[in-house]
Design a protein around this motif. Sequence first.
Motif, PDB file in Angstrom:
ATOM      1  N   ALA A  19       0.829  -1.206   0.000  1.00 34.51           N
ATOM      2  CA  ALA A  19       0.000   0.000   0.000  1.00 34.51           C
ATOM      3  C   ALA A  19       0.863   1.255   0.000  1.00 34.51           C
ATOM      4  N   ARG A  20       1.924   1.234   0.779  1.00 29.58           N
ATOM      5  CA  ARG A  20       2.802   2.408   0.826  1.00 29.58           C
ATOM      6  C   ARG A  20       3.515   2.606  -0.498  1.00 29.58           C
ATOM      7  N   SER A  21       3.823   1.511  -1.185  1.00 32.17           N
ATOM      8  CA  SER A  21       4.506   1.640  -2.468  1.00 32.17           C
ATOM      9  C   SER A  21       3.605   2.263  -3.522  1.00 32.17           C
ATOM     10  N   ILE A  22       2.291   2.221  -3.277  1.00 34.77           N
ATOM     11  CA  ILE A  22       1.340   2.809  -4.222  1.00 34.77           C
ATOM     12  C   ILE A  22       1.166   4.301  -3.970  1.00 34.77           C
ATOM     13  N   ILE A  23       0.769   4.633  -2.755  1.00 32.04           N
ATOM     14  CA  ILE A  23       0.413   6.022  -2.448  1.00 32.04           C
ATOM     15  C   ILE A  23       1.615   6.824  -1.965  1.00 32.04           C
ATOM     16  N   GLY A  24       2.551   6.158  -1.290  1.00 33.08           N
ATOM     17  CA  GLY A  24       3.716   6.854  -0.746  1.00 33.08           C
ATOM     18  C   GLY A  24       4.493   7.675  -1.752  1.00 33.08           C
ATOM     19  N   PRO A  25       4.818   7.102  -2.935  1.00 36.17           N
ATOM     20  CA  PRO A  25       5.584   7.892  -3.905  1.00 36.17           C
ATOM     21  C   PRO A  25       4.897   9.175  -4.335  1.00 36.17           C
ATOM     22  N   VAL A  26       3.566   9.161  -4.390  1.00 33.32           N
ATOM     23  CA  VAL A  26       2.833  10.366  -4.779  1.00 33.32           C
ATOM     24  C   VAL A  26       3.019  11.453  -3.722  1.00 33.32           C
ATOM     25  N   LEU A  27       2.884  11.069  -2.448  1.00 29.03           N
ATOM     26  CA  LEU A  27       3.054  12.048  -1.369  1.00 29.03           C
ATOM     27  C   LEU A  27       4.474  12.575  -1.329  1.00 29.03           C
ATOM     28  N   ARG A  28       5.455  11.673  -1.502  1.00 26.14           N
ATOM     29  CA  ARG A  28       6.850  12.117  -1.442  1.00 26.14           C
ATOM     30  C   ARG A  28       7.199  13.028  -2.608  1.00 26.14           C
ATOM     31  N   ALA A  29       6.698  12.691  -3.787  1.00 17.62           N
ATOM     32  CA  ALA A  29       7.001  13.516  -4.957  1.00 17.62           C
ATOM     33  C   ALA A  29       6.434  14.916  -4.814  1.00 17.62           C
ATOM     34  N   ALA A  30       5.296  15.023  -4.110  1.00 19.82           N
ATOM     35  CA  ALA A  30       4.646  16.328  -3.968  1.00 19.82           C
ATOM     36  C   ALA A  30       5.176  17.130  -2.788  1.00 19.82           C
ATOM     37  N   SER A  31       5.973  16.521  -1.921  1.00 22.53           N
ATOM     38  CA  SER A  31       6.358  17.176  -0.673  1.00 22.53           C
ATOM     39  C   SER A  31       7.225  18.403  -0.880  1.00 22.53           C
ATOM     40  N   TYR A  32       8.203  18.305  -1.782  1.00 25.25           N
ATOM     41  CA  TYR A  32       9.179  19.380  -1.939  1.00 25.25           C
ATOM     42  C   TYR A  32       9.331  19.743  -3.408  1.00 25.25           C
ATOM     43  N   GLY A  33       9.491  21.031  -3.665  1.00 29.56           N
ATOM     44  CA  GLY A  33       9.658  21.487  -5.030  1.00 29.56           C
ATOM     45  C   GLY A  33      11.106  21.669  -5.431  1.00 29.56           C
ATOM     46  N   ASP A  34      11.982  21.872  -4.452  1.00 32.51           N
ATOM     47  CA  ASP A  34      13.391  22.166  -4.715  1.00 32.51           C
ATOM     48  C   ASP A  34      14.238  20.941  -4.371  1.00 32.51           C
ATOM     49  N   GLU A  35      14.987  20.438  -5.362  1.00 31.57           N
ATOM     50  CA  GLU A  35      15.808  19.249  -5.132  1.00 31.57           C
ATOM     51  C   GLU A  35      16.934  19.481  -4.136  1.00 31.57           C
ATOM     52  N   SER A  36      17.227  20.737  -3.810  1.00 31.15           N
ATOM     53  CA  SER A  36      18.319  21.028  -2.880  1.00 31.15           C
ATOM     54  C   SER A  36      17.873  20.996  -1.419  1.00 31.15           C
ATOM     55  N   ILE A  37      16.657  20.530  -1.176  1.00 31.23           N
ATOM     56  CA  ILE A  37      16.155  20.447   0.191  1.00 31.23           C
ATOM     57  C   ILE A  37      17.058  19.545   1.031  1.00 31.23           C
ATOM     58  N   SER A  38      17.196  19.866   2.298  1.00 27.36           N
ATOM     59  CA  SER A  38      18.028  19.099   3.219  1.00 27.36           C
ATOM     60  C   SER A  38      17.629  17.623   3.234  1.00 27.36           C
ATOM     61  N   PRO A  39      18.593  16.706   3.025  1.00 23.33           N
ATOM     62  CA  PRO A  39      18.275  15.272   3.115  1.00 23.33           C
ATOM     63  C   PRO A  39      17.718  14.881   4.478  1.00 23.33           C
ATOM     64  N   SER A  40      18.155  15.562   5.532  1.00 24.50           N
ATOM     65  CA  SER A  40      17.643  15.246   6.869  1.00 24.50           C
ATOM     66  C   SER A  40      16.173  15.615   6.988  1.00 24.50           C
ATOM     67  N   VAL A  41      15.778  16.737   6.396  1.00 25.58           N
ATOM     68  CA  VAL A  41      14.372  17.145   6.411  1.00 25.58           C
ATOM     69  C   VAL A  41      13.533  16.146   5.607  1.00 25.58           C
ATOM     70  N   VAL A  42      14.061  15.721   4.460  1.00 27.18           N
ATOM     71  CA  VAL A  42      13.358  14.732   3.641  1.00 27.18           C
ATOM     72  C   VAL A  42      13.152  13.438   4.425  1.00 27.18           C
ATOM     73  N   ALA A  43      14.213  12.961   5.067  1.00 24.48           N
ATOM     74  CA  ALA A  43      14.114  11.720   5.837  1.00 24.48           C
ATOM     75  C   ALA A  43      13.116  11.857   6.978  1.00 24.48           C
ATOM     76  N   PHE A  44      13.093  13.030   7.612  1.00 27.65           N
ATOM     77  CA  PHE A  44      12.172  13.293   8.717  1.00 27.65           C
ATOM     78  C   PHE A  44      10.720  13.220   8.247  1.00 27.65           C
ATOM     79  N   SER A  45      10.401  13.902   7.150  1.00 30.66           N
ATOM     80  CA  SER A  45       9.016  13.905   6.670  1.00 30.66           C
ATOM     81  C   SER A  45       8.608  12.527   6.161  1.00 30.66           C
ATOM     82  N   GLU A  46       9.529  11.808   5.525  1.00 27.07           N
ATOM     83  CA  GLU A  46       9.180  10.478   5.031  1.00 27.07           C
ATOM     84  C   GLU A  46       8.934   9.502   6.175  1.00 27.07           C
ATOM     85  N   LYS A  47       9.638   9.681   7.265  1.00 30.58           N
ATOM     86  CA  LYS A  47       9.398   8.824   8.429  1.00 30.58           C
ATOM     87  C   LYS A  47       8.001   9.071   8.994  1.00 30.58           C
TER      88      LYS A  47
END
Length: 372
Positions: free
Chosen positions: A233-261
Amino acid sequence: MVDDDVREPESWPIARWLAGVAGLTAVGSLAGVSVARSLARRASVDDPYAGEDFELLHDDRSVVVTTDDGVPLAVRECGPPDAPLTVVFAHGFCLRMAAFHFQRARLAEQWGPQVRMVFYDQRGHGLSGDASPDTFTVAQLGRDLESVLAVLAPRGPVVLVGHSMGGMTVLAHARQFPQRYPTRIVGAALISSAAEGVSRSPLGEILRNPALEAARFAVRYAPGLVHRGRGVARSIIGPVLRAASYGDESISPSVVAFSEKMMHDTPVHTLVGFLHALEVHDETEGLMALAKIPTLIACGDRDLLTPLEYSQEMALALPKSELVIAEGAGHLVQLEQPELIDDALVRLVERATPSKLVALTRRLKERARNHG
């Protein structure tokens, strides 16, 4: 004609669930490609938030508030209980109160003893209690907010801040409790949100997929199956949420990991249950109450879940609103461009509060600049 005594074979729920998985995988894979590319680029980015303690809120005062239907909500608060103003934060879909980490970190210092901040986990999210899927509605979230206010802010002025589904929560509260505006609720912020169903966004394409009904069926009638299939289920909907989370690829990897958790930790039945609420909710009537008070409408111009047009439409309906557009930001704008959002919230409080608080807030800002 089907005999009333004929029952669905036990394998049918499984078949429906697998059909949903097959149908949605094609939709989710498109976003997955975007995520993979973005994460590859982010890997080489300097990380300004490496080592950041994203659990700052866990050290704040803890309270449990019981909703009108008996669900325990986890609440944290910081600042004096007798502060002149209370600011209440409602988080978004598949997140938890820590989604406002940067606002908690900076604004507590800037506002000092003049403001008490209250954060809570929505039902089914974070440390709050689970609930029946029948209660996973935006209207119920509005009533949950009223329960939090009744316990944590029974008197004195309040400013409400909602991100994504939290913004819909604020609108639902305004529709159901209009008498609180402007007598108690003196300001509100709607960040990356929408007043009605998100059918016009890419998320809406997923919600219109008939296969999603299989997942909803499993949530209601085969919860054990949902648990066993949570990775799928996460493999279906998760990528959509993650792709929409941030617009700038230079976002902090730690922030990305935090939101994905935060997203990963959200129970699957909560995720699937609230998807329907996001599709069908209509809280446009709540704009009538919000029109009486100063408001902040904020959104990233690369937000795929609640596109900019949703915020522009709400701003047009609110005569006392400030519209803030974060260039290059996605849906989690308060994490991606926290300073922009923090500054806008400071301005909102200045517009919404008594003159003595405004003056003190400005002095604090000047003091911060002089020591910067």
